[in-house]
Scaffold this motif. Structure first.
Motif, short mmCIF file in Angstrom:
data_model
loop_
_atom_site.label_atom_id
_atom_site.label_comp_id
_atom_site.label_asym_id
_atom_site.label_seq_id
_atom_site.Cartn_x
_atom_site.Cartn_y
_atom_site.Cartn_z
N PHE A 1 0.85 -1.18 -0.15
CA PHE A 1 -0.01 -0.05 -0.15
C PHE A 1 0.78 1.18 0.02
O PHE A 1 1.55 1.37 1.02
CB PHE A 1 -0.88 -0.22 1.21
N THR A 2 0.99 2.08 -0.95
CA THR A 2 1.59 3.24 -1.27
C THR A 2 0.89 4.10 -2.31
O THR A 2 0.40 3.55 -3.17
CB THR A 2 3.14 2.56 -1.39
N ALA A 3 1.16 5.29 -2.35
CA ALA A 3 0.87 6.14 -3.68
C ALA A 3 2.03 6.92 -3.96
O ALA A 3 2.10 7.78 -4.61
CB ALA A 3 0.04 7.32 -3.11
N SER A 4 3.46 6.28 -3.76
CA SER A 4 4.59 6.57 -4.48
C SER A 4 4.90 7.91 -4.03
O SER A 4 5.14 8.48 -2.95
CB SER A 4 4.64 6.42 -5.80
N HIS A 5 5.13 8.75 -5.35
CA HIS A 5 5.34 10.19 -4.95
C HIS A 5 4.11 11.24 -4.94
O HIS A 5 4.44 12.22 -4.73
CB HIS A 5 6.33 10.76 -6.13
N ASN A 6 2.88 10.52 -4.78
CA ASN A 6 1.80 11.39 -4.68
C ASN A 6 1.81 12.12 -3.34
O ASN A 6 2.27 11.60 -2.49
CB ASN A 6 0.39 10.49 -5.08
N PRO A 7 1.33 13.25 -3.27
CA PRO A 7 1.15 14.16 -2.12
C PRO A 7 0.43 13.52 -0.96
O PRO A 7 -0.28 12.48 -1.15
CB PRO A 7 0.67 15.56 -2.32
N ALA A 8 0.46 14.07 0.07
CA ALA A 8 -0.34 13.55 1.48
C ALA A 8 -1.80 13.58 1.01
O ALA A 8 -2.39 14.41 0.20
CB ALA A 8 -0.07 14.57 2.53
N GLY A 9 -2.46 12.56 1.50
CA GLY A 9 -4.01 12.36 1.27
C GLY A 9 -4.37 11.53 0.11
O GLY A 9 -5.42 10.91 -0.09
N TYR A 10 -3.36 10.77 -0.31
CA TYR A 10 -3.32 9.86 -1.23
C TYR A 10 -2.81 8.47 -0.74
O TYR A 10 -1.88 8.55 0.14
CB TYR A 10 -2.49 10.00 -2.62
N ASN A 11 -3.39 7.44 -1.19
CA ASN A 11 -2.86 5.91 -0.99
C ASN A 11 -3.00 5.24 -2.32
O ASN A 11 -3.82 5.54 -3.31
CB ASN A 11 -3.27 5.51 0.22
N GLY A 12 -2.62 3.94 -2.14
CA GLY A 12 -3.00 3.12 -3.42
C GLY A 12 -2.21 1.80 -3.28
O GLY A 12 -1.89 1.37 -1.76
N MET A 13 -2.24 1.07 -4.25
CA MET A 13 -1.61 -0.32 -4.30
C MET A 13 -0.61 -0.56 -5.22
O MET A 13 -1.04 -0.53 -6.50
CB MET A 13 -2.71 -1.65 -4.34
N LYS A 14 0.44 -1.19 -5.04
CA LYS A 14 1.23 -1.93 -6.15
C LYS A 14 1.37 -3.33 -5.95
O LYS A 14 1.61 -3.73 -4.94
CB LYS A 14 2.74 -1.32 -6.42
N MET A 15 1.02 -3.92 -7.07
CA MET A 15 0.83 -5.53 -6.96
C MET A 15 1.87 -6.38 -7.82
O MET A 15 2.14 -5.86 -8.81
CB MET A 15 -0.60 -5.96 -7.33
N THR A 16 2.23 -7.48 -7.43
CA THR A 16 3.07 -8.22 -7.96
C THR A 16 2.54 -9.84 -7.83
O THR A 16 2.05 -10.04 -6.99
CB THR A 16 4.31 -8.17 -7.69
N ARG A 17 2.97 -10.70 -8.87
CA ARG A 17 2.67 -12.00 -8.98
C ARG A 17 4.13 -12.37 -8.34
O ARG A 17 4.92 -11.92 -7.92
CB ARG A 17 2.57 -12.47 -10.33
N ALA A 18 4.11 -13.95 -8.02
CA ALA A 18 5.15 -14.55 -7.41
C ALA A 18 6.48 -14.12 -8.22
O ALA A 18 6.09 -14.24 -9.42
CB ALA A 18 4.97 -16.13 -7.42
N GLY A 19 7.73 -14.14 -7.67
CA GLY A 19 8.88 -13.83 -8.23
C GLY A 19 8.73 -12.47 -8.86
O GLY A 19 9.71 -11.97 -9.75
N ALA A 20 8.01 -11.39 -8.11
CA ALA A 20 8.24 -9.97 -8.52
C ALA A 20 7.74 -9.83 -10.07
O ALA A 20 8.09 -8.68 -10.42
CB ALA A 20 9.46 -9.40 -8.20
N VAL A 21 6.91 -10.54 -10.71
CA VAL A 21 6.29 -10.17 -11.99
C VAL A 21 5.13 -9.09 -11.82
O VAL A 21 4.24 -9.76 -10.89
CB VAL A 21 5.77 -11.52 -12.58
N PRO A 22 5.28 -8.08 -12.22
CA PRO A 22 4.29 -7.34 -12.09
C PRO A 22 2.86 -7.21 -12.60
O PRO A 22 2.60 -8.30 -13.64
CB PRO A 22 5.00 -6.00 -12.91
#
Length: 470
Positions: free
Chosen positions: A101-122
């Motif tokens: 759970f992250t919003a990377s470089h977005n400012p305060a007030g944001y959140n999000g998700m980055k997901m990966t399959r096994a083996g870090a496959v995006p």
């Protein structure tokens, strides 16, 4: 398992490569719950990794995602506080799918998700993210989840030490000359990972003196946005490098998967130059291990110094479109040892083809620490051309505007035109090029140009932008 609020429209937060939304407006705990259930269904996972960054809502969202994933029958391993590249490391080493759970470089007030399959496959929209969105939206609309008879369990695991050990196994900094660096974490996750990897928090100390800036984890970003691609957000780092007479400055974005570098004078070193530096080291390492022609991937608006340096070092440079999904796909297809983008994303075969700003920084420190030359001299060596940087223009009709540029631009020399990603126009003799790419989400054209000198670059920039904006 009922939801607490009216269903949100996930099309407002699901993007091409990840999820980004405004807390409790376009993303909330109910979304995290539904996505947790859908994630297990789409990936078929029996074990799921989940962690979050320092944003205020991340802990709540991790807990909700965990409830959804266990309700779908998966065992959940909670990783606690993690950077995005810590997720990639855990996914690669443990061979399990995961979410941060992250919003990377977005400012305060944001959140999000980055997901990966096994083996870090995006996971992106064309490789499962759209399916997760569709299923999760259905659950949100129904207002409940149908839990399995035997929900999965939950365990906790802290991988910070393993992550630091893994990175140090790839770049040995123990024998470099003593260096002093300033690191601006921007109150993001680099304040957690830097002391572990470059400091002595969990491993033996290195000959690196770290001057910390904004290492306190604070997702409200009280000092400046954790988005170092914006020059204004580098000002504090530049001043601190000069004040402390440091050898180098590093700035990370909020989730610490990107790293920007400034030299001992506080001047930014372009990501293209960093790509070229790291490419030389990775080619040498691969050749020492027996590879004949190691492959390096770069996107089409990276400086042409990259393919020039790669070929001079005995490697093979392959150009791709802008975007991490294209880079990672090419990395896997060609067995590339390294890939770099103009946006300061750096990808490593030995890091599961995933991007990590910390590993790129370690390569730069290794190069700096084994030579007597200051960082500014290294940067000059790898920055022989003048770039415009990315310049956006708002236009009514992107396609028509590009056609207008092609019709009206007359440099008086032979040119080559490519449409790999937007439109690239290059002098046939290779002296200059420019690219114009439509934004996927806004009525904008993105312009990038490069030339052998400032006068030519400014002529190119002003001429093309004059046509675009007329």
């Amino acid at each position: 398992m009922a939801f607490d609020q009216p269903a949100l429209d996930l099309s407002e937060s699901f993007k091409a490569y990840d999820v980004r939304g405004i807390e409790n407006t376009t993303i909330n705990a109910d979304v995290a719950l539904a996505v947790g259930f859908a994630f297990v269904e789409v990936t078929g996972a029996t074990e799921v990794l989940v962690g979050g960054d320092m944003r205020p809502s991340s802990e709540e969202y991790v807990a909700a995602f965990t409830r959804g994933a266990t309700a779908a029958g998966a065992e959940v391993v909670q990783l606690g506080l993690i950077s995005t590249d810590m997720l990639y490391h855990a996914s690669g080493v443990l061979n399990a799918p995961g979410v941060v759970f992250t919003a990377s470089h977005n400012p305060a007030g944001y959140n999000g998700m980055k997901m990966t399959r096994a083996g870090a496959v995006p996971i992106s929209s064309d490789s499962g993210l759209a399916d997760i969105q569709r299923l999760a939206q259905g659950y949100l609309n129904l207002g409940f989840l149908e839990a399995v008879q035997r929900p999965g369990g939950v365990m906790q695991r802290n991988t910070l030490t393993e992550y630091a050990q893994y990175l140090r196994s790839l770049v040995d900094l123990s024998a470099i000359r003593p260096v002093k660096i300033v690191v601006d974490a921007g109150n993001g996750m680099a304040g957690y990972t830097t002391p572990a990897v470059l400091g002595d928090q969990v491993l033996a100390s290195l000959p690196i003196e770290i001057i910390p800036l904004y290492f306190e984890l604070d997702g409200t970003f009280p000092n400046h946005p954790a988005n170092p691609i914006e020059p204004a957000n580098l000002v504090d780092l530049q001043a601190a490098v000069r004040e402390h007479d440091a050898d180098l400055g590093l700035a990370f974005d909020g989730d610490a998967d990107r790293c920007f570098v400034v030299d001992e004078q506080g001047e930014p070193i372009s990501p293209s130059a960093i790509t070229a530096m790291v490419a030389v080291r990775e080619i040498a390492r691969a050749k020492a291990a027996g590879e004949t022609t190691p492959v390096i991937i770069y996107n089409l608006i990276t400086s042409r110094i990259v393919p020039e340096v790669v070929e001079a070092a005995g490697g093979r440079a392959i150009e791709t479109r802008v975007g991490h999904s294209f880079i990672k796909a090419y990395m896997a297809e060609h067995g590339a040892v390294f890939g770099g983008e103009h946006s300061a994303h750096y990808y490593f075969r030995d890091f599961f083809n995933a991007d990590t700003g910390m590993l790129a920084a370690m390569h730069v420190l290794a190069m700096l620490g084994t030579e007597d030359a200051p960082a500014s001299e290294l940067a000059t060596q790898y920055s022989p051309y003048v770039a415009s940087g990315e310049i956006n223009s708002q236009v009514h009709d992107q396609t028509a505007t590009i056609a207008k540029v092609l019709a009206e631009f007359d440099p008086g020399v032979e040119v080559k035109v490519s449409t790999m990603d937007g439109t690239t126009v290059a002098a046939a003799d290779g002296t200059w090029w420019f690219n114009i790419r439509p934004s996927n989400t806004e009525p904008l054209l993105r312009f990038n140009a490069e030339a052998p000198d400032t006068a030519t670059m400014e002529w190119l920039r002003d001429t093309v932008l004059g046509i675009i904006r007329s």
